[in-house]
Motif scaffolding. Structure first.
Motif, short mmCIF file in Angstrom:
data_model
loop_
_atom_site.label_atom_id
_atom_site.label_comp_id
_atom_site.label_asym_id
_atom_site.label_seq_id
_atom_site.Cartn_x
_atom_site.Cartn_y
_atom_site.Cartn_z
N ILE A 20 0.83 -1.21 0.00
CA ILE A 20 0.00 0.00 0.00
C ILE A 20 0.86 1.25 0.00
O ILE A 20 0.58 2.23 -0.72
CB ILE A 20 -0.95 -0.02 1.21
N THR A 21 1.93 1.24 0.79
CA THR A 21 2.83 2.40 0.82
C THR A 21 3.49 2.62 -0.53
O THR A 21 3.67 3.76 -0.99
CB THR A 21 3.90 2.19 1.91
N THR A 22 3.85 1.52 -1.21
CA THR A 22 4.46 1.62 -2.53
C THR A 22 3.49 2.25 -3.52
O THR A 22 3.89 3.07 -4.37
CB THR A 22 4.89 0.23 -3.03
N ARG A 23 2.22 1.89 -3.42
CA ARG A 23 1.24 2.44 -4.35
C ARG A 23 1.14 3.95 -4.26
O ARG A 23 1.00 4.64 -5.28
CB ARG A 23 -0.13 1.81 -4.08
N TRP A 24 1.21 4.48 -3.05
CA TRP A 24 1.02 5.92 -2.87
C TRP A 24 2.35 6.67 -2.77
O TRP A 24 2.38 7.81 -2.32
CB TRP A 24 0.19 6.17 -1.61
N THR A 25 3.43 6.01 -3.20
CA THR A 25 4.75 6.64 -3.15
C THR A 25 5.39 6.76 -4.53
O THR A 25 5.95 7.81 -4.87
CB THR A 25 5.69 5.84 -2.23
N LEU A 26 5.32 5.70 -5.34
CA LEU A 26 6.01 5.66 -6.62
C LEU A 26 5.07 6.03 -7.76
O LEU A 26 3.88 5.71 -7.73
CB LEU A 26 6.58 4.26 -6.87
N PRO A 27 5.57 6.69 -8.80
CA PRO A 27 4.75 7.01 -9.97
C PRO A 27 4.57 5.80 -10.88
O PRO A 27 5.31 4.83 -10.79
CB PRO A 27 5.54 8.12 -10.66
N ARG A 28 3.59 5.88 -11.75
CA ARG A 28 3.31 4.78 -12.68
C ARG A 28 4.38 4.70 -13.76
O ARG A 28 4.86 5.71 -14.27
CB ARG A 28 1.94 4.98 -13.31
N MET A 29 4.74 3.48 -14.13
CA MET A 29 5.72 3.26 -15.19
C MET A 29 5.04 3.31 -16.55
O MET A 29 3.81 3.16 -16.67
CB MET A 29 6.39 1.89 -15.01
N ARG A 30 5.84 3.49 -17.60
CA ARG A 30 5.34 3.36 -18.97
C ARG A 30 5.29 1.89 -19.34
O ARG A 30 5.96 1.05 -18.73
CB ARG A 30 6.21 4.13 -19.96
N ILE A 31 4.54 1.57 -20.38
CA ILE A 31 4.38 0.16 -20.76
C ILE A 31 5.70 -0.42 -21.26
O ILE A 31 6.02 -1.58 -21.00
CB ILE A 31 3.26 0.01 -21.82
N ASP A 32 6.53 0.39 -21.96
CA ASP A 32 7.82 -0.12 -22.42
C ASP A 32 8.76 -0.35 -21.23
O ASP A 32 9.54 -1.32 -21.21
CB ASP A 32 8.43 0.83 -23.44
N GLN A 33 8.71 0.54 -20.23
CA GLN A 33 9.53 0.33 -19.04
C GLN A 33 9.09 -0.91 -18.27
O GLN A 33 9.92 -1.65 -17.73
CB GLN A 33 9.44 1.56 -18.13
N LEU A 34 7.79 -1.15 -18.25
CA LEU A 34 7.27 -2.33 -17.56
C LEU A 34 7.78 -3.61 -18.19
O LEU A 34 8.25 -4.52 -17.49
CB LEU A 34 5.74 -2.29 -17.58
N LEU A 35 7.69 -3.70 -19.51
CA LEU A 35 8.13 -4.91 -20.20
C LEU A 35 9.64 -5.06 -20.16
O LEU A 35 10.16 -6.19 -20.03
CB LEU A 35 7.63 -4.89 -21.65
N ASN A 36 10.37 -3.96 -20.26
CA ASN A 36 11.84 -4.04 -20.16
C ASN A 36 12.28 -4.53 -18.78
O ASN A 36 13.23 -5.32 -18.67
CB ASN A 36 12.47 -2.68 -20.45
N LEU A 37 11.60 -4.07 -17.74
CA LEU A 37 11.95 -4.52 -16.39
C LEU A 37 11.74 -6.02 -16.24
O LEU A 37 12.56 -6.72 -15.61
CB LEU A 37 11.10 -3.76 -15.37
N GLY A 38 10.66 -6.53 -16.83
CA GLY A 38 10.37 -7.95 -16.69
C GLY A 38 11.31 -8.84 -17.50
O GLY A 38 11.84 -9.83 -16.99
N TRP A 39 11.53 -8.48 -18.78
CA TRP A 39 12.29 -9.36 -19.67
C TRP A 39 13.79 -9.12 -19.62
O TRP A 39 14.58 -10.07 -19.74
CB TRP A 39 11.80 -9.18 -21.11
N LYS A 40 14.23 -7.87 -19.44
CA LYS A 40 15.65 -7.55 -19.53
C LYS A 40 16.36 -7.53 -18.18
O LYS A 40 17.60 -7.57 -18.15
CB LYS A 40 15.84 -6.19 -20.22
#
Length: 355
Positions: A314-334
């Motif tokens: 819950i703290t993470t949700r109200w602390t960090l900004p939303r990622m872009r879709i390309d950043q999301l996929l790069n984080l997972g695969w790369k």
């Protein structure tokens, strides 16, 4: 007319056996109903905690009028959604539109069958544990994709596609972080050395990867791309209202709770708890306690650890900004996939050397 006593005894035995079968069938339902009640209460507590924690982070008051400290606010919101009109898109696929929310909720509810809340306190110890959760959770994005396609809305369809891509990207690192199969054996292995025997200290890299991947699977900020309001209005749930919208809302919190419970079992010692140099089970003689009181202690310890993880989410949700879709996929695969593969290789090598 002569009645044989053996026939009477046979009839009575059949009727008695049938009665016991019916009673046994009713008794078997009690644990399931108890688990459903506990899950419902847990979700209501999570909703209340998220409102209070988010209000504290943003320096707001939060809910305070619906019951003492606003604890009835979640019940009021659920009642409001149940009483609202259920609207259907005129040009959408009504069957897919109606089935999608049910698939999302049922797939999450089935995951609770393999979660051990205490020693031998599990509905189904199938021996595949967390892998069953990963397999079942992969069904939920299918329901989201069906909902997006059946809505006949480009925003909804884009949200469904994002949900499927995000689930596939983060399921593989999540699976590679699991080092064993039976959840009961994992907890017993961590209990040998108390607090320092938790997998959190043995597998810190795996814990971080599992934590990030579980947040992405739950579609929580900063990974809530399938329902990003700035881009997709509300994503796959744009066209929903009433009880179908409430099912999506319920599924998200159910998934968050089940992820927290699996983190507790896999990395935080499950129902075993010991403070350094102060073994809690020996201090209060929890190991010698049997029956309902011992089960209650196990459940309380498990839920306390799970809600600690929920506080972080819950703290993470109200602390960090939303990622872009390309950043999301790069984080997972790369990043997460190579790190989880390296962690698995390192763990396997160390075990072979120790042999």
């Amino acid at each position: 007319m002569i009645i044989d006593t053996t026939e009477v005894q046979t009839i009575n035995s059949f009727s008695t056996s049938g009665f016991f079968k019916e009673v046994y069938g009713l008794i078997w339902i009690i644990p399931i109903l108890t688990l459903i009640l506990e899950i419902t209460i847990g979700v209501l507590v999570i909703v209340w905690l998220e409102r209070e924690i988010s209000a504290a982070i943003q320096q707001r008051i939060g809910p305070e009028y619906a019951g003492p400290l606003g604890i009835l606010q979640a019940i009021a919101d659920g009642t409001k959604l149940l009483l609202k009109e259920d609207l259907l898109p005129s040009r959408g696929d009504i069957r897919l539109f109606s089935v999608g929310p049910s698939i999302a909720v049922i797939s999450v509810l089935l995951s609770y069958l393999v979660i051990p809340f205490g020693y031998r306190l599990v509905l189904a110890d199938l021996g595949i544990g967390v892998f069953l959760w990963i397999a079942i959770s992969s069904i939920a994005p299918i329901g989201l994709l069906m909902s997006g396609y059946g809505s006949n809305n480009k925003y909804s369809f884009s949200g469904g596609l994002r949900a499927a891509a995000q689930s596939i990207s983060y399921e593989i690192p999540l699976t590679l972080c699991v080092l064993s199969i039976s959840l009961l054996d994992i907890v017993e292995a961590q209990s040998k050395y108390g607090f320092w025997g938790w997998n959190l200290w043995r597998q810190p890299i795996g814990f971080l990867v599992f934590l990030i991947s579980s947040l992405a699977e739950c579609e929580r900020l900063p990974f809530d791309l399938p329902e990003a309001e700035e881009e997709l209005v509300a994503g796959y749930q744009t066209e929903y209202s009433g009880i179908k919208y409430a099912l999506f809302y319920l599924a998200s919190y159910l998934n968050l709770l089940v992820s927290s419970l699996f983190v507790t079992v896999l990395y935080l010692g499950g129902w075993n708890f010991s403070i350094p140099y102060i073994p809690i089970p020996e201090l209060f003689r929890i190991n010698q306690m049997a029956g309902i009181f011992g089960m209650t202690i196990d459940i309380f310890i498990t839920l306390a650890k799970a809600y600690l993880f929920l506080f972080i989410s819950i703290t993470t949700r109200w602390t960090l900004p939303r990622m872009r879709i390309d950043q999301l996929l790069n984080l997972g695969w790369k990043f997460l996939l190579p790190i989880s593969l390296g962690n698995l290789l390192l763990t396997t090598s160390s075990q072979l050397v120790s042999l």
